[in-house]
Write an enzyme that holds these catalytic residues in place. Sequence first.
Site, PDB file in Angstrom:
ATOM      1  N   GLY A  33       0.802  -1.210   0.000  1.00  0.00           N
ATOM      2  CA  GLY A  33       0.000   0.000   0.000  1.00  0.00           C
ATOM      3  C   GLY A  33       0.836   1.262   0.000  1.00  0.00           C
ATOM      4  N   LEU A  35       0.358   3.562  -2.142  1.00  0.00           N
ATOM      5  CA  LEU A  35       0.704   3.393  -3.554  1.00  0.00           C
ATOM      6  C   LEU A  35       1.207   4.688  -4.185  1.00  0.00           C
ATOM      7  CD1 LEU A  35      -2.239   1.100  -4.750  1.00  0.00           C
ATOM      8  CD2 LEU A  35      -0.008   0.457  -3.783  1.00  0.00           C
ATOM      9  N   HIS A  39       4.349   1.734  -8.021  1.00  0.00           N
ATOM     10  CA  HIS A  39       3.330   0.679  -8.007  1.00  0.00           C
ATOM     11  C   HIS A  39       2.455   0.777  -9.268  1.00  0.00           C
ATOM     12  CE1 HIS A  39       3.949   1.390  -3.530  1.00  0.00           C
ATOM     13  NE2 HIS A  39       4.186   0.111  -3.618  1.00  0.00           N
ATOM     14  N   VAL A 178      10.966   3.142 -11.109  1.00  0.00           N
ATOM     15  CA  VAL A 178      10.440   4.478 -11.428  1.00  0.00           C
ATOM     16  C   VAL A 178      11.096   5.478 -10.479  1.00  0.00           C
ATOM     17  CG1 VAL A 178       8.364   5.905 -11.585  1.00  0.00           C
ATOM     18  CG2 VAL A 178       8.263   3.478 -12.188  1.00  0.00           C
ATOM     19  N   ARG A 189       8.412   4.965   1.671  1.00  0.00           N
ATOM     20  CA  ARG A 189       9.123   5.556   2.813  1.00  0.00           C
ATOM     21  C   ARG A 189       9.614   6.981   2.525  1.00  0.00           C
ATOM     22  NH1 ARG A 189      10.551   0.030   3.361  1.00  0.00           N
ATOM     23  NH2 ARG A 189      10.039  -0.798   5.417  1.00  0.00           N
TER      24      ARG A 189
END
Length: 287
Positions: A33, A35, A39, A178, A189
């Site tokens: 999660g 995101l 992702h 990315v 993070r």
Amino acid sequence: MTPNVLESIAHTRAAVSAARQAGSRIALVPTMGALHAGHARLIERARQDGQYVVVSIFVNPLQFDRPDDLERYPRTMESDLQMCASLGVDAVFAPVVGEMYPHTPTCTVHVGAVANYLCGQYRPGHFDGVATVVMKLFQIVTPDRAYFGEKDAQQLAVVRHLVRDFNLPVDIVGVKTVRESDGLALSSRNARLDQEERRLAPALYAGLLEAARLIARGETRANVVKTAAAARIRAARPLRLEYLEVVDAQNMQPVERITGRVIVAGALWVGSTRLIDNVRCDKVVLP
Ligand code: AMP
């Protein structure tokens, strides 16, 4: 389209089974999660391949070696679901911890040598936790393909070994990292960095690029490459270089001589936030 949000294993199995019966192939994008565009790239790849796309969102306690990291891990379910909707995700599997681990598991996956160095060396039990949850997700979602980011190169290698060693019928697709425009790899993070830390954080990638340049110029001594990269990072407070290593791209073992495909990987503490990154050096161009 709003994705089907599934919190139970039974409902997930039923949804996947219906999709498969309708002729779809199943794709899984495992995430924790919070995101971001990294992702999203994985999800887009899964979509492009024309499959029924399941995104799992689960902050897996088994893979955290520090309780404070687990506690502070960002959780943004509402915006995650919005992103999944905008990307045309078919189903989101978002179990609570009690659904995945109703009791302390007595059987877990132990990862061997591929986890001995890099993050595996500094985060005891981390890759056993990753392999265990990935194994469970594969059993629940039964994907034909699963997508993982090259940003977590050792994790990707662990998953490839897991699939090979247990003969799991799933194709693993690695997706390029990315990055922000200044090179910093996107990470959930990154949200923890303050303004000054954010300014310093791209130092890790700059060091890795320096390593890649040296290798492309024909440098084969891993020590020389590591020293130059570390100097480029200039690990001073609030930066602390945890490791910077040159490893074989398949088995993640450190090399002394660079004779084939290697990964240069590093972990950098920026204040109280630990960032990881890596570059793959495919070709050794001799002078
Ligand atoms: P996480 O939610 O951090 O566990 O990441 C879920 C998946 O997204 C993993 O396969 C990661 O490698 C991948 N991922 C995370 N950040 C990036 C990024 N910047 N670029 C590409 N993939 C990423």
